[in-house]
Every structure is written in structure tokens, then in C-alpha cells.
Motif scaffolding. Structure first.
Motif, PDB file in Angstrom:
ATOM      1  N   ASP A 270      -1.745  -4.768   2.662  1.00 17.67           N
ATOM      2  CA  ASP A 270      -0.853  -4.776   3.819  1.00 17.67           C
ATOM      3  C   ASP A 270       0.266  -5.814   3.702  1.00 17.67           C
ATOM      4  N   ALA A 271       0.362  -6.458   2.555  1.00 16.82           N
ATOM      5  CA  ALA A 271       1.467  -7.403   2.338  1.00 16.82           C
ATOM      6  C   ALA A 271       2.771  -6.631   2.180  1.00 16.82           C
ATOM      7  N   LEU A 272       3.879  -7.268   2.532  1.00 17.42           N
ATOM      8  CA  LEU A 272       5.175  -6.627   2.370  1.00 17.42           C
ATOM      9  C   LEU A 272       5.509  -6.475   0.889  1.00 17.42           C
ATOM     10  N   ALA A 273       6.171  -5.378   0.567  1.00 15.46           N
ATOM     11  CA  ALA A 273       6.584  -5.158  -0.815  1.00 15.46           C
ATOM     12  C   ALA A 273       7.490  -6.284  -1.296  1.00 15.46           C
ATOM     13  N   ALA A 274       8.277  -6.840  -0.379  1.00 17.55           N
ATOM     14  CA  ALA A 274       9.153  -7.950  -0.746  1.00 17.55           C
ATOM     15  C   ALA A 274       8.342  -9.164  -1.198  1.00 17.55           C
ATOM     16  N   GLN A 275       7.153  -9.343  -0.632  1.00 18.49           N
ATOM     17  CA  GLN A 275       6.287 -10.435  -1.058  1.00 18.49           C
ATOM     18  C   GLN A 275       5.806 -10.208  -2.481  1.00 18.49           C
ATOM     19  N   ALA A 276       5.533  -8.956  -2.828  1.00 21.13           N
ATOM     20  CA  ALA A 276       5.117  -8.640  -4.195  1.00 21.13           C
ATOM     21  C   ALA A 276       6.228  -8.988  -5.184  1.00 21.13           C
ATOM     22  N   VAL A 277       7.462  -8.682  -4.813  1.00 19.58           N
ATOM     23  CA  VAL A 277       8.601  -9.033  -5.673  1.00 19.58           C
ATOM     24  C   VAL A 277       8.658 -10.540  -5.877  1.00 19.58           C
ATOM     25  N   HIS A 278       8.513 -11.272  -4.789  1.00 20.82           N
ATOM     26  CA  HIS A 278       8.557 -12.736  -4.870  1.00 20.82           C
ATOM     27  C   HIS A 278       7.449 -13.265  -5.778  1.00 20.82           C
TER      28      HIS A 278
ATOM     29  N   VAL B 163      -2.815  -1.034  -7.881  1.00 20.36           N
ATOM     30  CA  VAL B 163      -1.959  -1.841  -8.747  1.00 20.36           C
ATOM     31  C   VAL B 163      -0.521  -1.545  -8.352  1.00 20.36           C
ATOM     32  N   ILE B 164       0.282  -2.571  -8.213  1.00 18.36           N
ATOM     33  CA  ILE B 164       1.705  -2.369  -7.947  1.00 18.36           C
ATOM     34  C   ILE B 164       2.501  -2.958  -9.097  1.00 18.36           C
ATOM     35  N   HIS B 165       3.447  -2.157  -9.598  1.00 18.24           N
ATOM     36  CA  HIS B 165       4.234  -2.544 -10.771  1.00 18.24           C
ATOM     37  C   HIS B 165       5.681  -2.776 -10.351  1.00 18.24           C
ATOM     38  N   LEU B 166       6.357  -3.620 -11.105  1.00 14.49           N
ATOM     39  CA  LEU B 166       7.765  -3.907 -10.813  1.00 14.49           C
ATOM     40  C   LEU B 166       8.603  -2.635 -10.810  1.00 14.49           C
ATOM     41  N   HIS B 167       8.269  -1.690 -11.664  1.00 15.72           N
ATOM     42  CA  HIS B 167       9.016  -0.434 -11.703  1.00 15.72           C
ATOM     43  C   HIS B 167       8.910   0.327 -10.380  1.00 15.72           C
ATOM     44  N   ASP B 168       7.749   0.240  -9.725  1.00 20.76           N
ATOM     45  CA  ASP B 168       7.575   0.892  -8.429  1.00 20.76           C
ATOM     46  C   ASP B 168       8.514   0.285  -7.393  1.00 20.76           C
ATOM     47  N   LEU B 169       8.638  -1.021  -7.449  1.00 18.77           N
ATOM     48  CA  LEU B 169       9.507  -1.731  -6.514  1.00 18.77           C
ATOM     49  C   LEU B 169      10.971  -1.424  -6.779  1.00 18.77           C
ATOM     50  N   LEU B 170      11.325  -1.296  -8.048  1.00  7.27           N
ATOM     51  CA  LEU B 170      12.694  -0.940  -8.414  1.00  7.27           C
ATOM     52  C   LEU B 170      13.040   0.454  -7.919  1.00  7.27           C
ATOM     53  N   ARG B 171      12.129   1.411  -8.133  1.00  7.12           N
ATOM     54  CA  ARG B 171      12.388   2.791  -7.693  1.00  7.12           C
ATOM     55  C   ARG B 171      12.541   2.885  -6.180  1.00  7.12           C
ATOM     56  N   ALA B 172      11.805   2.054  -5.466  1.00  9.59           N
ATOM     57  CA  ALA B 172      11.866   2.084  -3.996  1.00  9.59           C
ATOM     58  C   ALA B 172      13.060   1.326  -3.445  1.00  9.59           C
ATOM     59  N   GLY B 173      13.817   0.653  -4.321  1.00 12.13           N
ATOM     60  CA  GLY B 173      14.985  -0.089  -3.873  1.00 12.13           C
ATOM     61  C   GLY B 173      14.678  -1.409  -3.228  1.00 12.13           C
TER      62      GLY B 173
ATOM     63  N   GLU C 256       0.811  -1.217   0.000  1.00  6.92           N
ATOM     64  CA  GLU C 256       0.000   0.000   0.000  1.00  6.92           C
ATOM     65  C   GLU C 256       0.843   1.265   0.000  1.00  6.92           C
ATOM     66  N   ASP C 257       2.119   1.157   0.398  1.00  8.83           N
ATOM     67  CA  ASP C 257       3.007   2.317   0.379  1.00  8.83           C
ATOM     68  C   ASP C 257       3.451   2.674  -1.036  1.00  8.83           C
ATOM     69  N   LEU C 258       3.381   1.718  -1.961  1.00  9.67           N
ATOM     70  CA  LEU C 258       3.945   1.907  -3.294  1.00  9.67           C
ATOM     71  C   LEU C 258       2.923   1.809  -4.421  1.00  9.67           C
ATOM     72  N   MET C 259       1.749   1.303  -4.127  1.00 12.67           N
ATOM     73  CA  MET C 259       0.798   0.993  -5.207  1.00 12.67           C
ATOM     74  C   MET C 259       0.192   2.256  -5.824  1.00 12.67           C
ATOM     75  N   HIS C 260      -0.269   2.104  -7.074  1.00 13.11           N
ATOM     76  CA  HIS C 260      -1.074   3.132  -7.737  1.00 13.11           C
ATOM     77  C   HIS C 260      -2.514   2.964  -7.274  1.00 13.11           C
ATOM     78  N   HIS C 261      -3.167   4.082  -7.002  1.00 13.11           N
ATOM     79  CA  HIS C 261      -4.541   3.985  -6.522  1.00 13.11           C
ATOM     80  C   HIS C 261      -5.315   5.215  -6.954  1.00 13.11           C
ATOM     81  N   GLY C 262      -6.592   5.241  -6.640  1.00 17.35           N
ATOM     82  CA  GLY C 262      -7.417   6.389  -6.974  1.00 17.35           C
ATOM     83  C   GLY C 262      -7.525   6.603  -8.468  1.00 17.35           C
ATOM     84  N   ALA C 263      -7.318   7.849  -8.891  1.00 18.23           N
ATOM     85  CA  ALA C 263      -7.473   8.199 -10.308  1.00 18.23           C
ATOM     86  C   ALA C 263      -6.424   7.536 -11.189  1.00 18.23           C
TER      87      ALA C 263
END
Length: 326
Positions: free
Chosen positions: A285-293, A314-324, A204-211
Motif C-alpha cells: 500500500d506504499a505509494l509508487a513514488a516511495q518505491a522510486v525514492h 515485486v516492483i521493478h523500475l521498468h514498471d514505474l517508468l511505464r506508468a509515468g 500494489e497497482d504496478l507490482m508483479h504478483h501471482g504466477a
């Protein structure tokens, strides 16, 4: 070809590394019950570990205090010169002191001893001379002596500071394991580091939401769904039921595959006719690392984020890359 000067330079560098490595290995063989007693005293400490040392030993003391603090043992550095001019007020009987001195006779460190003794604060020494005043006055004395400094003059603190640093690391690691210190706790103290990002950031810290969230209804024409995908630029769109529940997903890959099956009328089909049902999703509320996995396991680059069957992001791989996180 290497010049004689360059060969001599490399030979001196290699000798320095060899001498410092030998100093650490020799110290390993001297570890005994005193080390265990030092660890037990720190574990029993209800206050903080106060590390002190003068000059180069003080620099090593700074690092030891930092390593202890980041691995579950609250610690701080006390400059002995400042200590005898008022900063000893930070010391309490509940604390534990680690004093570093290669000679064991450093005047500024010895000047702290009367207050340490009066408070009854346990004193652990890391030193190079076991037959020294500091060794005799300590509750535990740890031998960090070296055969010689790596400095060709045998003067500049080199092997001795490396040995003291390594012994401090050994204490920190032993304490870490004794406390059962976990990756989650490490990440808590390192929120800006790579491990902190992996273990603390949530979807939820990295996902695209709303508009920014691409979504269409089941009956939407594919040509309109394509416009939605193009506008939101995530390479997909979610397909929703009338009540907002997730029905499916359409991705760029789906469109390419469907174009082969429906070359003439694809754009006039409805979203529900080409969507993938039961798409892969993840909780907010899942960890971003779980999304990568999940992405790596399924060879995909994005995940829908669903809470109680409702699309929330929606969470994209690019979001995870930018966040390190990756």
C-alpha cells in the motif's frame, strides 16, 4: 543571414511579448483591496463560481473556470448568449458570478444582470473600463485595463485577454493558498496527469504478483534458482522460508559476484548460501513514488513487496517508468 522580412517578423513578435508583459506588470501595481474582497466573496460562496464572457473573453472565461475547478474552487462556464435563452437556470443564489468584458458594455453579459441581481448572486467583474455599466453593477470590479493591444491596429484582443487571463490565475492561486489546497487534492482532480500518477498510484497497482512472481525455497539449488530468474525475467528471485516468510533475495548482481568466489561449484550451491538476507522491501500500500525514492536512494532497480513478512509481489523500475511515475 537574416532577411529584412525575418528581422521585422522577430521584432513584431518581441514587441507583442513586451506589450503583453507590460500590461500584466501594470495591472500588478493596481491590485488593491478590491482583489482581496473578490477572494473573500468566492471563499464565502457555498455554491459554484459561474464564469461568463462573450467572444475572446468567453474563451478566457473557460480557462479561468477550468483553473479554479482544478485547484479546489468548483466552477463552470456559462455562455451569456445561451444564458439568456434558458441556461441561466443553472445559476443559484448560493453561487458567485465572475463576468469578463473588456468594454464593460457587452450586451449579452449585461442581459444577464437582472437575473443575477434578482437572485442576489454576488457579481465580480474583470474588465477594461472601470467607468462602465458592468463595473457599476458589480459587487467587486477588478481593473484589467491595458494601455494598448499588442495588435498593431490596436483592435484584436491581445494584451487585454492576456491581462484578464493573468488576473484569473491570480484569483485561483490566492484561493488555492487560502483553502490550504494540497498536492494530494490536486492529484485527486488530475488522475490522468503525471502528478496524479505520482501521488495516487500504489505499489500494489504496478507490482508483479501471482504466477509472475519469482520465488524459490532456501534449499533450492542455485542452478534451479537461475532457471526461475530466467523464466520470470525480473533479474532476481526471492528466497522463502518453508512457511512462506521472506528469507532473502538473489539478484543477477549476486550471481556475478558469487561466480568470482565459487567459479566451479556455484550452480550446485543452495540458494540460502548465496542469498542476501534482510533484503530491501516495501509494503503493497506504499505509494509508487516511495518505491522510486527507495530505488534511487539504494541504487537498485527492483524491490520485493512484503505484507506481514509474506512475499506478495515485486516492483521493478521498468514498471514505474511505464506508468509515468518516474
Amino acid at each position: 543571414m537574416e532577411s529584412d522580412h525575418n528581422r521585422d517578423m522577430l521584432a513584431r513578435a518581441r514587441q507583442t511579448l513586451e506589450l503583453e508583459a507590460e500590461a500584466i506588470l501594470a495591472m500588478r501595481e493596481r491590485l488593491n483591496g478590491d482583489f482581496v474582497q473578490a477572494v473573500q466573496q468566492i471563499l464565502a460562496c457555498t455554491g459554484r463560481v459561474v464564469v461568463t464572457g462573450m467572444g475572446k473573453s468567453g474563451i478566457i472565461g473557460h480557462k479561468i473556470a477550468a483553473t479554479l475547478s482544478s485547484t479546489g474552487t468548483p466552477a463552470l462556464y456559462l455562455h451569456p448568449g445561451e444564458g439568456i435563452h434558458g441556461d441561466l437556470g443553472m445559476l443559484t443564489a448560493q453561487d458567485c458570478v465572475i463576468a469578463l468584458s473588456n468594454s464593460g458594455e457587452t450586451a449579452e453579459v449585461l442581459a444577464l444582470l437582472p437575473v443575477i441581481k434578482r437572485l442576489g448572486t454576488p457579481l465580480i467583474a474583470i474588465l477594461g473600463r472601470m467607468a462602465s455599466t458592468l463595473a457599476r453593477q458589480s459587487d467587486v470590479a477588478l481593473d484589467a485595463s491595458v494601455a494598448r493591444e499588442a495588435c498593431p491596429l490596436n483592435l484584436a484582443p491581445t494584451s487585454s485577454t492576456t491581462a484578464a487571463l493573468a488576473l484569473g490565475d491570480a484569483l485561483a492561486v490566492a484561493l488555492l493558498e487560502a483553502r490550504g489546497f494540497s498536492e494530494d487534492q490536486f492529484a485527486l482532480f488530475h488522475p490522468g496527469g503525471a502528478l496524479g500518477r505520482k501521488l495516487l498510484l500504489k505499489v500494489e497497482d504496478l507490482m508483479h504478483h501471482g504466477a509472475a512472481l519469482p520465488q524459490v525455497a532456501r534449499h533450492t539449488l542455485v542452478k534451479d534458482a537461475l532457471w526461475e530468474m530466467t523464466a520470470k525475467r525480473l533479474g532476481l528471485t526471492a528466497v522463502l522460508e518453508e512457511d512462506g516468510r521472506l528469507a532473502g533475495i538473489i539478484t543477477d548482481g549476486d550471481l556475478r559476484r558469487q561466480l568470482e568466489d565459487h567459479p566451479g561449484d556455484l550452480l550446485n550451491l543452495r540458494a540460502e548460501q548465496i542469498m542476501t538476507v534482510n533484503p530491501k522491501a516495501i509494503q503493497p500500500d506504499a505509494l509508487a513514488a516511495q518505491a522510486v525514492h527507495d530505488m534511487e536512494t539504494r541504487a537498485i532497480t527492483a524491490l520485493l513487496v512484503v505484507d506481514a513478512q509474506q512475499l506478495v509481489g515485486v516492483i521493478h523500475l521498468h514498471d514505474l517508468l511505464r506508468a509515468g511515475v518516474v
